[in-house]
Design an enzyme around this catalytic site. Structure first.
Site, PDB file in Angstrom:
ATOM      1  N   ARG A  93     -10.120  -6.185  -8.851  1.00  0.00           N
ATOM      2  CA  ARG A  93      -9.489  -6.011  -7.954  1.00  0.00           C
ATOM      3  C   ARG A  93     -10.398  -5.509  -7.066  1.00  0.00           C
ATOM      4  O   ARG A  93     -10.947  -4.343  -6.775  1.00  0.00           O
ATOM      5  CB  ARG A  93      -8.494  -5.761  -8.052  1.00  0.00           C
ATOM      6  CG  ARG A  93      -7.488  -5.446  -6.637  1.00  0.00           C
ATOM      7  CD  ARG A  93      -5.874  -4.942  -6.700  1.00  0.00           C
ATOM      8  NE  ARG A  93      -5.575  -5.486  -5.455  1.00  0.00           N
ATOM      9  CZ  ARG A  93      -5.237  -3.841  -4.888  1.00  0.00           C
ATOM     10  NH1 ARG A  93      -4.858  -1.863  -5.276  1.00  0.00           N
ATOM     11  NH2 ARG A  93      -4.722  -3.662  -3.698  1.00  0.00           N
ATOM     12  N   HIS A 125      -6.294  -4.291   2.770  1.00  0.00           N
ATOM     13  CA  HIS A 125      -6.587  -2.528   2.024  1.00  0.00           C
ATOM     14  C   HIS A 125      -6.377  -1.829   3.410  1.00  0.00           C
ATOM     15  O   HIS A 125      -7.754  -1.378   4.006  1.00  0.00           O
ATOM     16  CB  HIS A 125      -7.187  -2.777   1.225  1.00  0.00           C
ATOM     17  CG  HIS A 125      -7.093  -1.751   0.090  1.00  0.00           C
ATOM     18  ND1 HIS A 125      -6.854  -2.158  -1.164  1.00  0.00           N
ATOM     19  CD2 HIS A 125      -6.705   0.109   0.218  1.00  0.00           C
ATOM     20  CE1 HIS A 125      -6.267  -0.950  -1.736  1.00  0.00           C
ATOM     21  NE2 HIS A 125      -6.261  -0.145  -1.003  1.00  0.00           N
ATOM     22  N   GLU A 148      -0.399  -1.750   0.220  1.00  0.00           N
ATOM     23  CA  GLU A 148       0.643  -1.255   0.276  1.00  0.00           C
ATOM     24  C   GLU A 148       1.168  -0.413   1.635  1.00  0.00           C
ATOM     25  O   GLU A 148       0.647  -0.118   2.366  1.00  0.00           O
ATOM     26  CB  GLU A 148      -0.167   0.520  -0.313  1.00  0.00           C
ATOM     27  CG  GLU A 148      -0.026   0.966  -1.596  1.00  0.00           C
ATOM     28  CD  GLU A 148      -0.697   2.271  -2.166  1.00  0.00           C
ATOM     29  OE1 GLU A 148      -0.839   3.042  -1.155  1.00  0.00           O
ATOM     30  OE2 GLU A 148      -0.664   2.413  -3.250  1.00  0.00           O
ATOM     31  N   ASN A 155       1.683  -0.661  -7.579  1.00  0.00           N
ATOM     32  CA  ASN A 155       0.144   0.616  -7.515  1.00  0.00           C
ATOM     33  C   ASN A 155       1.260   1.504  -8.280  1.00  0.00           C
ATOM     34  O   ASN A 155       2.317   2.156  -7.108  1.00  0.00           O
ATOM     35  CB  ASN A 155      -0.277   1.288  -5.962  1.00  0.00           C
ATOM     36  CG  ASN A 155      -0.690  -0.086  -5.750  1.00  0.00           C
ATOM     37  OD1 ASN A 155      -1.510  -0.811  -6.692  1.00  0.00           O
ATOM     38  ND2 ASN A 155      -1.161   0.069  -4.436  1.00  0.00           N
ATOM     39  N   TYR A 188       1.277   6.075  -9.392  1.00  0.00           N
ATOM     40  CA  TYR A 188       0.495   7.724  -9.277  1.00  0.00           C
ATOM     41  C   TYR A 188       1.903   8.613  -9.417  1.00  0.00           C
ATOM     42  O   TYR A 188       1.360   9.315 -10.944  1.00  0.00           O
ATOM     43  CB  TYR A 188       0.209   7.534  -7.816  1.00  0.00           C
ATOM     44  CG  TYR A 188      -1.364   6.677  -7.133  1.00  0.00           C
ATOM     45  CD1 TYR A 188      -2.599   7.308  -8.195  1.00  0.00           C
ATOM     46  CD2 TYR A 188      -1.418   5.814  -6.454  1.00  0.00           C
ATOM     47  CE1 TYR A 188      -3.541   6.617  -8.084  1.00  0.00           C
ATOM     48  CE2 TYR A 188      -2.226   4.270  -6.600  1.00  0.00           C
ATOM     49  CZ  TYR A 188      -3.454   4.880  -7.340  1.00  0.00           C
ATOM     50  OH  TYR A 188      -3.875   4.301  -7.076  1.00  0.00           O
ATOM     51  N   GLU A 241      -3.116  -0.820  -9.010  1.00  0.00           N
ATOM     52  CA  GLU A 241      -3.115   0.881  -9.689  1.00  0.00           C
ATOM     53  C   GLU A 241      -2.731   1.202 -10.371  1.00  0.00           C
ATOM     54  O   GLU A 241      -1.197   1.470 -10.219  1.00  0.00           O
ATOM     55  CB  GLU A 241      -3.600   1.188  -8.023  1.00  0.00           C
ATOM     56  CG  GLU A 241      -4.724   0.336  -6.867  1.00  0.00           C
ATOM     57  CD  GLU A 241      -4.457   1.117  -5.747  1.00  0.00           C
ATOM     58  OE1 GLU A 241      -4.212   1.849  -5.204  1.00  0.00           O
ATOM     59  OE2 GLU A 241      -4.919   0.104  -4.409  1.00  0.00           O
TER      60      GLU A 241
HETATM   61  C1  FCB Z   1      -3.507   4.541  -2.049  1.00  0.00           C
HETATM   62  C2  FCB Z   1      -4.353   3.394  -2.452  1.00  0.00           C
HETATM   63  C3  FCB Z   1      -5.703   3.177  -2.864  1.00  0.00           C
HETATM   64  C4  FCB Z   1      -6.492   4.425  -3.002  1.00  0.00           C
HETATM   65  C5  FCB Z   1      -5.207   5.387  -3.803  1.00  0.00           C
HETATM   66  C6  FCB Z   1      -5.576   6.649  -4.520  1.00  0.00           C
HETATM   67  O1  FCB Z   1      -2.668   4.520  -1.817  1.00  0.00           O
HETATM   68  O2  FCB Z   1      -3.878   2.000  -1.575  1.00  0.00           O
HETATM   69  O3  FCB Z   1      -6.730   2.891  -1.479  1.00  0.00           O
HETATM   70  O4  FCB Z   1      -6.589   5.400  -2.388  1.00  0.00           O
HETATM   71  O5  FCB Z   1      -3.539   5.290  -3.165  1.00  0.00           O
END
Ligand code: FCB
Length: 465
Positions: free
Chosen positions: A75, A119, A165, A295, A297, A361
Site C-alpha cells: 500500500r 494521504h 484517516e 488503521n 495503533y 495499518e
Molecule cells: C497513521 C498515519 C500514517 C503513520 C502512522 C504512524 O495515523 O496514517 O501515515 O504516520 O499513523
C-alpha cells in the site's frame, strides 16, 4: 487457529509524503505539507521531508525489497500535486508516469499494488485559493483527480483506497494545528471532515466508472476510547459518558457515515458545531464498499472535564510524550494494547454489519540500533517490533475466530520514514533507513514477517532469525 488462509493478504504500507522526497521534481506542485514542514517549530528537530527516503529516485530498490520479502501487496499513496500540480485542471504526465512505473515494478515482482489517493498531502493551491477541505468544492475536485488516476492505472490496479484517516487530517490539521495545514479553529474541523467523507464517496463512484470490477475502500483509524477512572462511581460514570462522546468524535464520526450513512447522534445533533450535510451527501458517502480499511495503533483514555469546550473530556494515551520506552509503551508513547484491535473488529461485526475488513495499518515505532558492519553485515535486532506484530496478528486471529470477515493486514511501514510532526525521530519500518547514506537494512522484524508470509502460521515461525 494460528494459521492464516492462503488468500489472506499480507502487506506493508507507506505514504507519498513520508517517503518520496523530490517535492518539486518533474513538474510536481507544492503540497500543504511541503510548506508546513518548512515553518520553524512545526517538526521535531526541525526535520523536513525534502529527501525523506528518496523513494522517488530509489523506488526500484524498495520494490525489490518488498518483492524479496514476499509481500502479497504493498500500500502506497499517490501524491495529488504530483499528478495535478494545482489540484485541478491540468495533469502532470510525468507524475502519473512515476506511479505507472511503480505499479509495473510491483506487478513484475508479484506484489499487488494498493494505492491510496489521499494521504494528507493536499495540493497547496487548493488550500491557499479555496481553503482546502473546508471548501465543499474540493470534494468534487478530488473525484476528478481520482478518475484521472483510475483511467491511467485502472488497467493494472484492482484495489483502491480513497482517503487515509479523514479524522486525523481534520483534527490535527484543523483543530489542533499540529499537522498541515496548521489551522486551529474548532469551526474548521467538521467541514474538513465532512468534505473528505464526501470526497471519498464521490471518488468511489468515479473510480468505478473508470475501472469496472475493481475493489474500493477507505482507510479509517479506530482508536478505542476507554474511561480513565473505574472509581469512585460518580467519576467512573462521568468518564464513561466522556469516553462515549470521544468515541463518537474520533471513530464513529467516519465509520458511521461511510458504513451506515449517518453521523452518530451526538455529532449530528450538535447545536453549534455540526457537519455541513447537504441533500444527497450521505448517499454518496455511504456508497457500498468492497472492503473497509482499518488503521489500528492503540487506545486512549477519557476523563470527564466540563471545562474543556467542544468535547468536555481530557483525552490521553496516544499523543507522543516523553515517556520512557518499555515493552508496553512504544517510542511514540503509545500503549501496547492489542486487545483493542479485537474489540474494534467485534464492534465492526455488531454495530456495522460485519463488512469485509483489511487492516490497512498496524505497527509500532521503537528505538532501533544497528549492529555489525559493512553492506551485508549490518543488522537491526528489533525483537520488540516482532512481538508487537505477533500480538496484533493474534488479536486479528481472535476476531477471525469470532466471525470477523478480515481479509488482510498491512504493516505500517515498509521502511522507516518521515513521521509527520515527529520528523525522522520515530522509526516504524520493517526496513531500517540510514538517512545519512539512504542504505536500507531489512530489520529482524522484516525477516520474521517474510517467514510468516511464507508459512502463514504464527506458531510455526520462530522469533529469532
Ligand atoms: C497513521 C498515519 C500514517 C503513520 C502512522 C504512524 O495515523 O496514517 O501515515 O504516520 O499513523
Amino acid at each position: 487457529m494460528a494459521r492464516f488462509p492462503d488468500d489472506f493478504v499480507f502487506g506493508a504500507s507507506s505514504s507519498a509524503f513520508q517517503i518520496e522526497g523530490a517535492p518539486d521534481a518533474d513538474g510536481k506542485g507544492p503540497s500543504i505539507w511541503d510548506v508546513f514542514v518548512a515553518r520553524p517549530g512545526r517538526v521535531r528537530n526541525g526535520a523536513d521531508a525534502v529527501v525523506a527516503c528518496d523513494h522517488y529516485a530509489r523506488w526500484p530498490e524498495d520494490v525489490e525489497i518488498a518483492g524479496d520479502m514476499g509481500l502479497d501487496a504493498y500500500r502506497f499513496s499517490i501524491s495529488w500535486p504530483r499528478v495535478m500540480p494545482t489540484g485541478r485542471g491540468s495533469v502532470n504526465r510525468a507524475g502519473l508516469d512515476f506511479y505507472s512505473r511503480l505499479v509495473d515494478g510491483l506487478l513484475a515482482k508479484g506484489v499487488r499494488p494498493f494505492p491510496t489517493l489521499f494521504h494528507w498531502d493536499l495540493p497547496l493551491a487548493l488550500q491557499r485559493e479555496l481553503g482546502g477541505f473546508r471548501n465543499r468544492d474540493v470534494a468534487s475536485m478530488f473525484a476528478d483527480y481520482a478518475a484521472t488516476v483510475a483511467r491511467a492505472l485502472g488497467d493494472r490496479v484492482t484495489d483502491w483506497i480513497t482517503v487515509n484517516e479523514p479524522f486525523e487530517f481534520a483534527c490535527f490539521g484543523h483543530l489542533y494545528g499540529t499537522h498541515a495545514p496548521g489551522v486551529r479553529n474548532p469551526f474548521a474541523y467538521l467541514p474538513a471532515l465532512h468534505h473528505q467523507l464526501l470526497a471519498h464517496g464521490l471518488a468511489v463512484r468515479a473510480i468505478r466508472a473508470e475501472s469496472a470490477g475493481c475493489r474500493v475502500g477507505a482507510a479509517l483509524s479506530w482508536t478505542p476510547v476507554h474511561p480513565a477512572r473505574a472509581a469512585p462511581a460518580k467519576a467512573a460514570a462521568a468518564d464513561l459518558a466522556a469516553a462515549a462522546r470521544v468515541n463518537d468524535l474520533m471513530n464513529h464520526i467516519s465509520f458511521g457515515p461511510i458504513l451506515l450513512g449517518a453521523y452518530p447522534e451526538s455529532v449530528a445533533s450538535g447545536r453549534i458545531l455540526r457537519p455541513p450535510v447537504e441533500p444527497g451527501d450521505m448517499d454518496a458517502i455511504s456508497e457500498p464498499l468492497d472492503f473497509i480499511g482499518l488503521n489500528y495503533y492503540s487506545r486512549e483514555k477519557a476523563r470527564n472535564n466540563p471545562l474543556v469546550p467542544f468535547i468536555r473530556a481530557d483525552v490521553s494515551g496516544k499523543e507522543p510524550r516523553e515517556l520512557p520506552e518499555t515493552d508496553m509503551r512504544t517510542a511514540m508513547g503509545w500503549e501496547v494494547y492489542h486487545e483493542g484491535l479485537t474489540e474494534v473488529l467485534a464492534e465492526l461485526r455488531t454495530r456495522y454489519g460485519n463488512p469485509p475488513v483489511i487492516v490497512t495499518e498496524f505497527g509500532s515505532a521503537w528505538t532501533d540500533a544497528v549492529d555489525g558492519e559493512g553492506e551485508t553485515g549490518r543488522r537491526v535486532h528489533d525483537l520488540r517490533r516482532v512481538r508487537y506484530l505477533q500480538g496484533s496478528l493474534r488479536a486479528m486471529q481472535a476476531a477471525r475466530a469470532a466471525g470477523s470477515d478480515l481479509r488482510g493486514a498491512f504493516v505500517w511501514s515498509l521502511t522507516d520514514n518521515f513521521e509527520w510532526a515527529e520528523g525522522n525521530a520515530k522509526r516504524f519500518g520493517l526496513v531500517y533507513v540510514d538517512y545519512a547514506t539512504q542504505a536500507r537494512i531489512v530489520k529482524d522484524s522484516g525477516r520474521w514477517y517474510s517467514r510468516l508470509i511464507a508459512a502463514r502460521d504464527l506458531d510455526s515461525v520462530s522469533e529469532e532469525a
